[in-house]
Scaffold this motif. Structure first.
Motif, PDB file in Angstrom:
ATOM      1  N   MET A   1     -73.427-124.618  15.747  1.00 49.69           N
ATOM      2  CA  MET A   1     -74.624-124.181  16.468  1.00 49.69           C
ATOM      3  C   MET A   1     -74.329-124.176  17.962  1.00 49.69           C
ATOM      4  SD  MET A   1     -77.649-126.127  14.340  1.00 49.69           S
ATOM      5  CE  MET A   1     -76.836-127.730  14.396  1.00 49.69           C
ATOM      6  N   THR A   2     -74.457-123.003  18.579  1.00 51.06           N
ATOM      7  CA  THR A   2     -74.102-122.826  19.969  1.00 51.06           C
ATOM      8  C   THR A   2     -75.228-122.147  20.713  1.00 51.06           C
ATOM      9  OG1 THR A   2     -71.786-122.590  19.330  1.00 51.06           O
ATOM     10  CG2 THR A   2     -72.383-121.886  21.556  1.00 51.06           C
ATOM     11  N   PHE A   3     -75.558-122.667  21.880  1.00 50.30           N
ATOM     12  CA  PHE A   3     -76.566-122.014  22.713  1.00 50.30           C
ATOM     13  C   PHE A   3     -76.075-120.612  23.066  1.00 50.30           C
ATOM     14  CE2 PHE A   3     -78.862-121.072  26.636  1.00 50.30           C
ATOM     15  CZ  PHE A   3     -80.141-121.476  26.304  1.00 50.30           C
ATOM     16  N   PRO A   4     -76.939-119.591  22.975  1.00 50.52           N
ATOM     17  CA  PRO A   4     -76.469-118.209  23.150  1.00 50.52           C
ATOM     18  C   PRO A   4     -76.032-117.907  24.582  1.00 50.52           C
ATOM     19  CG  PRO A   4     -78.865-118.293  22.974  1.00 50.52           C
ATOM     20  CD  PRO A   4     -78.369-119.670  22.630  1.00 50.52           C
ATOM     21  N   SER A 257     -82.199-129.304  19.292  1.00 53.55           N
ATOM     22  CA  SER A 257     -81.150-130.209  19.780  1.00 53.55           C
ATOM     23  C   SER A 257     -80.286-129.572  20.854  1.00 53.55           C
ATOM     24  CB  SER A 257     -80.274-130.656  18.607  1.00 53.55           C
ATOM     25  OG  SER A 257     -79.674-129.532  17.960  1.00 53.55           O
ATOM     26  N   GLU A 258     -80.233-128.223  20.896  1.00 55.51           N
ATOM     27  CA  GLU A 258     -79.377-127.538  21.853  1.00 55.51           C
ATOM     28  C   GLU A 258     -80.141-126.859  22.981  1.00 55.51           C
ATOM     29  OE1 GLU A 258     -76.048-127.759  21.659  1.00 55.51           O
ATOM     30  OE2 GLU A 258     -76.361-129.028  19.890  1.00 55.51           O
ATOM     31  N   GLY A 259     -81.468-126.797  22.872  1.00 53.50           N
ATOM     32  CA  GLY A 259     -82.224-126.125  23.912  1.00 53.50           C
ATOM     33  C   GLY A 259     -83.700-126.055  23.606  1.00 53.50           C
ATOM     34  N   VAL A 260     -84.418-125.465  24.550  1.00 51.25           N
ATOM     35  CA  VAL A 260     -85.871-125.347  24.455  1.00 51.25           C
ATOM     36  C   VAL A 260     -86.258-123.884  24.672  1.00 51.25           C
ATOM     37  CG1 VAL A 260     -88.079-125.994  25.499  1.00 51.25           C
ATOM     38  CG2 VAL A 260     -86.256-127.704  25.258  1.00 51.25           C
ATOM     39  N   ALA A 261     -87.134-123.362  23.817  1.00 49.32           N
ATOM     40  CA  ALA A 261     -87.682-122.016  23.992  1.00 49.32           C
ATOM     41  C   ALA A 261     -89.142-122.135  24.389  1.00 49.32           C
ATOM     42  CB  ALA A 261     -87.548-121.208  22.710  1.00 49.32           C
ATOM     43  N   THR A 276     -83.891-122.263  27.481  1.00 50.08           N
ATOM     44  CA  THR A 276     -83.130-123.106  28.403  1.00 50.08           C
ATOM     45  C   THR A 276     -82.270-124.079  27.607  1.00 50.08           C
ATOM     46  OG1 THR A 276     -84.938-122.972  30.008  1.00 50.08           O
ATOM     47  CG2 THR A 276     -83.309-124.710  30.339  1.00 50.08           C
ATOM     48  N   SER A 277     -81.011-124.202  27.998  1.00 50.79           N
ATOM     49  CA  SER A 277     -80.108-125.121  27.303  1.00 50.79           C
ATOM     50  C   SER A 277     -80.578-126.564  27.488  1.00 50.79           C
ATOM     51  CB  SER A 277     -78.680-124.955  27.818  1.00 50.79           C
ATOM     52  OG  SER A 277     -78.614-125.250  29.197  1.00 50.79           O
ATOM     53  N   ALA A 278     -80.145-127.425  26.579  1.00 51.08           N
ATOM     54  CA  ALA A 278     -80.602-128.815  26.595  1.00 51.08           C
ATOM     55  C   ALA A 278     -80.266-129.513  27.910  1.00 51.08           C
ATOM     56  CB  ALA A 278     -80.007-129.570  25.419  1.00 51.08           C
ATOM     57  N   ASP A 279     -79.125-129.161  28.516  1.00 51.38           N
ATOM     58  CA  ASP A 279     -78.753-129.787  29.783  1.00 51.38           C
ATOM     59  C   ASP A 279     -79.336-129.052  30.985  1.00 51.38           C
ATOM     60  OD1 ASP A 279     -77.279-127.462  29.917  1.00 51.38           O
ATOM     61  OD2 ASP A 279     -75.314-128.460  29.910  1.00 51.38           O
ATOM     62  N   ARG A 280     -80.170-128.032  30.706  1.00 54.56           N
ATOM     63  CA  ARG A 280     -80.848-127.228  31.722  1.00 54.56           C
ATOM     64  C   ARG A 280     -79.869-126.461  32.603  1.00 54.56           C
ATOM     65  NH1 ARG A 280     -86.191-128.565  31.972  1.00 54.56           N
ATOM     66  NH2 ARG A 280     -86.431-127.721  34.077  1.00 54.56           N
ATOM     67  N   GLY A 281     -78.652-126.275  32.095  1.00 53.34           N
ATOM     68  CA  GLY A 281     -77.659-125.559  32.883  1.00 53.34           C
ATOM     69  C   GLY A 281     -77.744-124.052  32.754  1.00 53.34           C
ATOM     70  N   VAL A 282     -78.355-123.557  31.680  1.00 54.48           N
ATOM     71  CA  VAL A 282     -78.438-122.114  31.431  1.00 54.48           C
ATOM     72  C   VAL A 282     -79.875-121.769  31.048  1.00 54.48           C
ATOM     73  CG1 VAL A 282     -77.595-120.184  30.047  1.00 54.48           C
ATOM     74  CG2 VAL A 282     -76.056-122.079  30.589  1.00 54.48           C
TER      75      VAL A 282
END
Length: 350
Positions: A1-4, A257-261, A276-282
């Protein structure tokens, strides 16, 4: 599972490409006005007839929308030969009767949300659809919008990782005298507004396995606001709320687990999605023309037309089983809050 790396494009076909069917409008109210205007502006569907218990009202609606046939009873409407599909837009407590009437007369149906006032009634509608072989779906138009297809693709690809929770609210302000304050019409926010949050969370997380709900009555005789926390399979949770007392931000937040929509306000209308990615980087954003609040009603009609022309009896976008699951959660919320349609003279079992 990878953030797009990027968001997909919607796969929603052009509504004008859907095979044209002949539609009848059952109940010439506000939502029917918006539905017909959307069909006539964005599709090649033919609005062939309109019916009401008042012939004058049906004729006035037909005149406004250049509809050839207006009749003064629903029996006459479903008996028309030049109609393929009926859009049921009568008050909520009448949806069971009118959906069944239409299907028994050999007509396909698209039933305005909520498809019924209880899960038991929705099961009856589904049983008649199965027996008669007619297409039947709930017109919960939000789920047919292109933005929901984008979100669906992200989730199906595991772009948010394992889903943890969904948080959503929907509220509006209504003037005194609006039908939403009429107990005899199953008034209150749950069926009119709460249908959206309940559809979202059960579509994303599955049936509610436990519910903790609370509500507050309105002085006009219906429930005024309520909220519920629900647990679903896999350790997931949802929080929903709905109110008649004003306009909250009306967003959906989906936490994985990998992000928020975030489906931004108004979540039930055309508009943006931010992921937004879980670490808020993307952060990735999809947007679509907002238009007016109900400008996308044509997508559900086009989807129904495509499925009917293909000989299909449901749409995977809103299966009848999904409508039933939403209403099961609604029924339990009503039970806990103390909302009884029987007290308003309504038979929620049909």
């Amino acid at each position: 599972m990878t953030f797009p790396q990027a968001l997909p494009s919607p796969r929603t076909p052009d509504s004008r490409d859907a095979p044209p069917l002949r539609w009848a409008i059952m109940g010439p109210g506000w939502i029917a006005e918006q539905f017909v205007a959307s069909l006539q502006a964005h599709t090649t569907q033919v609005v062939a007839a309109v019916g009401s218990r008042s012939l004058d009202r049906a004729q006035a609606f037909a005149s406004r929308h250049d509809i050839a046939t207006a009749v003064g009873s629903y029996d006459e409407l479903v008996a028309l030969d030049d109609v393929d599909v009926v859009y049921v837009a009568t008050p909520h407590p009448s949806h069971l009767e009118h959906a069944v009437m239409s299907m028994e007369a050999g007509k396909h149906v698209l039933v305005e949300k909520p498809i019924a006032i209880s899960a038991d009634q929705a099961r009856q509608i589904a049983a008649v659809a199965a027996r008669t072989g007619q297409f039947c779906a709930e017109a919960l138009w939000t789920l047919f919008l292109p933005k929901w297809d984008v979100l669906r693709q992200v989730l199906d690809a595991g772009g948010l990782g394992e889903l943890r929770s969904v948080h959503t609210v929907y509220g509006e302000h209504f003037p005194d005298g609006h039908r939403i304050f009429d107990p005899a019409l199953a008034g209150g926010p749950l069926l009119d507004l709460g249908t959206y949050p309940l559809a979202y969370v059960t579509s994303l997380l599955g049936p509610a396995r436990s519910v903790a709900a609370a509500g507050v009555p309105d002085v006009r005789g219906v429930n005024g606001q309520l909220g519920a926390t629900m647990l679903h399979d896999g350790g997931t949770m949802s929080v929903v709320a709905t109110t008649l007392h004003g306009w909250p931000r009306n967003e959906i937040t989906i936490i994985g687990s990998e992000g928020v929509a975030t489906v931004e306000a108004l979540h039930n209308s055309p508009g943006p999605i931010t992921i937004t990615s879980a670490d808020r980087g993307v952060t990735l954003t999809y947007d679509e023309p907002h238009g007016d609040q109900v400008g996308g009603l044509h997508f559900q009609a086009a989807e129904a037309a495509r499925r009917i022309a293909a000989g299909e009896r449901e749409t995977p976008i809103r299966l009848l089983s999904a409508s039933i699951i939403s209403l099961e959660a609604s029924d339990e919320i009503r039970r806990q809050v103390g909302i009884s349609f029987a007290e308003a003279g309504l038979d929620e079992h049909g």
